[in-house]
Design an enzyme around this catalytic site. Structure first.
Site, PDB file in Angstrom:
ATOM      1  N   GLY A 181      55.138  47.667  33.831  1.00  0.00           N
ATOM      2  CA  GLY A 181      55.269  48.227  35.170  1.00  0.00           C
ATOM      3  C   GLY A 181      55.112  49.729  35.176  1.00  0.00           C
ATOM      4  O   GLY A 181      54.853  50.355  34.133  1.00  0.00           O
ATOM      5  N   GLY A 190      54.222  42.113  28.666  1.00  0.00           N
ATOM      6  CA  GLY A 190      53.820  42.253  30.059  1.00  0.00           C
ATOM      7  C   GLY A 190      52.621  41.391  30.388  1.00  0.00           C
ATOM      8  O   GLY A 190      51.755  41.162  29.536  1.00  0.00           O
ATOM      9  N   GLY A 191      52.577  40.902  31.635  1.00  0.00           N
ATOM     10  CA  GLY A 191      51.486  40.032  32.050  1.00  0.00           C
ATOM     11  C   GLY A 191      50.694  40.566  33.215  1.00  0.00           C
ATOM     12  O   GLY A 191      50.049  39.803  33.935  1.00  0.00           O
ATOM     13  N   GLY A 192      50.699  41.901  33.407  1.00  0.00           N
ATOM     14  CA  GLY A 192      49.941  42.515  34.485  1.00  0.00           C
ATOM     15  C   GLY A 192      48.546  42.909  34.044  1.00  0.00           C
ATOM     16  O   GLY A 192      48.108  42.600  32.936  1.00  0.00           O
ATOM     17  N   TYR A 193      47.840  43.632  34.929  1.00  0.00           N
ATOM     18  CA  TYR A 193      46.421  43.893  34.651  1.00  0.00           C
ATOM     19  C   TYR A 193      46.220  44.836  33.469  1.00  0.00           C
ATOM     20  O   TYR A 193      45.244  44.690  32.724  1.00  0.00           O
ATOM     21  CB  TYR A 193      45.711  44.415  35.909  1.00  0.00           C
ATOM     22  CG  TYR A 193      46.020  45.834  36.301  1.00  0.00           C
ATOM     23  CD1 TYR A 193      45.206  46.885  35.870  1.00  0.00           C
ATOM     24  CD2 TYR A 193      47.091  46.135  37.123  1.00  0.00           C
ATOM     25  CE1 TYR A 193      45.471  48.189  36.233  1.00  0.00           C
ATOM     26  CE2 TYR A 193      47.362  47.433  37.501  1.00  0.00           C
ATOM     27  CZ  TYR A 193      46.559  48.454  37.053  1.00  0.00           C
ATOM     28  OH  TYR A 193      46.829  49.752  37.418  1.00  0.00           O
ATOM     29  N   HIS A 203      17.659  34.192  45.058  1.00  0.00           N
ATOM     30  CA  HIS A 203      17.859  33.159  44.031  1.00  0.00           C
ATOM     31  C   HIS A 203      17.102  33.547  42.755  1.00  0.00           C
ATOM     32  O   HIS A 203      15.983  34.036  42.829  1.00  0.00           O
ATOM     33  CB  HIS A 203      17.314  31.812  44.528  1.00  0.00           C
ATOM     34  CG  HIS A 203      17.348  30.750  43.467  1.00  0.00           C
ATOM     35  ND1 HIS A 203      18.500  30.061  43.151  1.00  0.00           N
ATOM     36  CD2 HIS A 203      16.373  30.272  42.652  1.00  0.00           C
ATOM     37  CE1 HIS A 203      18.234  29.203  42.188  1.00  0.00           C
ATOM     38  NE2 HIS A 203      16.947  29.311  41.862  1.00  0.00           N
ATOM     39  N   LYS A 237      37.767  51.593  30.880  1.00  0.00           N
ATOM     40  CA  LYS A 237      36.502  50.896  31.135  1.00  0.00           C
ATOM     41  C   LYS A 237      35.458  51.235  30.079  1.00  0.00           C
ATOM     42  O   LYS A 237      34.608  50.402  29.738  1.00  0.00           O
ATOM     43  CB  LYS A 237      35.993  51.199  32.540  1.00  0.00           C
ATOM     44  CG  LYS A 237      36.604  50.301  33.605  1.00  0.00           C
ATOM     45  CD  LYS A 237      38.126  50.307  33.508  1.00  0.00           C
ATOM     46  CE  LYS A 237      38.868  49.301  34.311  1.00  0.00           C
ATOM     47  NZ  LYS A 237      40.337  49.438  34.172  1.00  0.00           N
ATOM     48  N   SER A 252      48.136  45.010  30.768  1.00  0.00           N
ATOM     49  CA  SER A 252      48.353  44.149  29.595  1.00  0.00           C
ATOM     50  C   SER A 252      47.131  43.306  29.286  1.00  0.00           C
ATOM     51  O   SER A 252      46.701  43.203  28.131  1.00  0.00           O
ATOM     52  CB  SER A 252      49.544  43.211  29.843  1.00  0.00           C
ATOM     53  OG  SER A 252      50.702  43.908  30.174  1.00  0.00           O
ATOM     54  N   LEU A 253      46.571  42.692  30.346  1.00  0.00           N
ATOM     55  CA  LEU A 253      45.470  41.759  30.135  1.00  0.00           C
ATOM     56  C   LEU A 253      44.187  42.479  29.741  1.00  0.00           C
ATOM     57  O   LEU A 253      43.465  42.026  28.849  1.00  0.00           O
ATOM     58  CB  LEU A 253      45.242  40.922  31.386  1.00  0.00           C
ATOM     59  CG  LEU A 253      46.448  40.134  31.908  1.00  0.00           C
ATOM     60  CD1 LEU A 253      46.005  39.143  32.972  1.00  0.00           C
ATOM     61  CD2 LEU A 253      47.171  39.415  30.780  1.00  0.00           C
TER      62      LEU A 253
END
Length: 449
Positions: A260, A173-176, A433, A50, A178-179
């Site tokens: 994974g 890989g296409g998991g979190y 708002h 992060k 990787s992204l």
């Protein structure tokens, strides 16, 4: 052999506070750690990733500000970015060491294994205790791709050791993981390609989530290869070549493998104390965290719990209560999570499909980000808010949010679900708002239509 009141194997985010609490109460606690204190979260998970994404998304937002009439030239000092990341990681790590020492916990820096009933050895230290907690976590599962072994490929374990920005990156890989890391390097300047085995990203999520993230990544210049597998990897002269099942070759200076996770249980010698593992090596536990070994418990993702720090910490809170005689279980909580791509994904509770699979008479309502005033004003109109409602009780069952800071907004739903609130309560709420949160009562009103 020494004795203690508690042994904790692994210093993840559940084991640290448990050992500290025991020691502060005057009981002897021993914690084994084979690597560095803090587990994956602080050292190669939440904290560094992060901190890394803070820089990456700042760069990405600046580049995408042209639609607001702001045309920025972004110069990335990658060594400075990574130095900051490692500095934060080091600071957090030192804080954990001090916390344990101040509490009076004995720290053993060695790989632990069971050598008898309720007896653990590591290095030259052997200790026995009536209560043992396994908190060993997981590590990257690296596929057996020909040519991969022995190359300097990246996983989340060594990613944050990077000193220079790789001009090109290939991600498997296409998991979190990787992204997040793939988009992060792309936004900092790497030409990035992602290899995805299936037909969409984050395939455990709803199809609309996958489609939205695919659109966002492509806007960042990332090339996505679906229905693709790396059949062979070569590394020569500082260049990786990944050959896909289609025969296409992808070349890059860096290769990130994020396919994974696997449990860190291989060295435990669990059978020596009666602890059973499942067919993938995860520790079998009851709803009260008990293993099949008397007096031995397991928490966190080594026990197939969701692989999130907040889950591990909540495991600690529940296990501590259970050990004190309270009637708590690992199921008595509402779980949420976030994916820190841009846009973010915030998830809590059940999807519509999951609710219907449980036999619940449920319905979902969806509001597009492009219909939210704040999103339009700020240029963050990619994504949607979705809520799942029990038609019979009017209770909110779950939510999926994809949008700017969705990981923050989703806490509204987490609290509402924990309170067993109805959609009417949310619909009647007066939100400020213009905010992103203002859209939540509007989302609830869609249920009446």
């Amino acid at each position: 052999m020494e004795t203690a009141d508690l042994i904790v194997i692994g210093s993840g985010q559940g084991g640290i506070p448990l050992a500290s609490d025991f020691a502060q109460e005057g009981r002897r606690a021993v914690i084994f750690e084979r690597d560095v204190l803090g587990g994956s979260c602080i050292n190669y998970g939440c904290t560094p990733s992060k901190a890394f994404l803070a820089a990456a998304h700042a760069a990405g937002r600046a580049r995408h500000a042209d639609k607001l009439g702001i045309h920025a030239q972004v110069n990335v000092d990658f060594p400075a970015v990574m130095q900051r990341v490692r500095g934060i990681k080091g600071s957090f790590n030192q804080g954990i060491h001090k916390r344990l020492e101040d509490a009076g916990v004995k720290i053993v820096f060695a790989e632990a294994s069971f050598v008898g009933e309720k007896t653990v050895a590591g290095g030259n230290f052997v200790v026995q205790a009536p209560i043992i907690v396994i908190n060993t976590g997981t590590s990257a599962l690296v596929p057996d791709i020909p040519g991969l072994a022995g190359t300097p490929y990246l996983t989340n374990r060594n990613f944050f050791d990077l000193k220079e920005l790789p001009p090109r990156l290939v991600v498997i890989g296409g998991g979190y993981i990787s992204l997040e890391l793939g988009q992060g390097l792309a936004r900092l300047g790497s030409q990035t390609q992602i290899i995805v085995r299936g037909d969409r990203l984050l395939d455990a999520e709803e199809p609309e989530v996958s489609a939205t993230l695919a659109q966002a990544l492509e806007q960042d210049g990332i090339k996505l290869h679906f229905h693709a597998e790396a059949k062979q990897v070569a590394y020569q002269n500082g260049i990786f070549t990944a050959t896909l099942n289609s025969g296409e070759e992808l070349q890059a200076e860096a290769l990130l493998v994020a396919t994974g996770r696997k449990p860190n249980t291989q060295a435990l010698n669990a059978a020596a104390t009666g602890v059973e593992l499942d067919d993938r090596g995860y520790i079998k536990i009851s709803d009260r965290f008990a293993t099949t070994g008397d007096g031995i418990y397991a928490i966190g993702d080594a026990a197939r719990q969701p692989a999130f720090t907040h889950v591990s910490w909540e495991d600690y809170r529940r296990l501590k209560a259970i050990l004190a005689g309270e009637n708590r279980t690992r199921s008595d909580r509402v779980l949420g999570y976030a994916v820190y791509t841009e846009p973010q994904v915030g998830r809590v509770g059940m999807t519509l499909e999951q609710a219907q699979q449980k036999g619940i008479n449920a319905r979902s309502v969806t509001l597009q980000m492009s219909q939210i005033a704040r999103a339009i004003e700020w240029g963050h109109d990619l994504g949607f808010y979705r809520m799942v409602i029990d038609n019979d009780t009017n209770k909110i069952l779950g939510a999926t949010l994809v949008g700017y800071e969705a990981g923050e907004i989703v806490h509204v739903f987490l609290d509402l679900i924990a309170a067993e609130a109805t959609w009417q309560l949310l619909e009647q709420s007066v939100h400020i708002h213009p905010t992103y949160g203002e859209a939540l009562p509007s989302l609830a009103r869609l249920y009446q239509q």
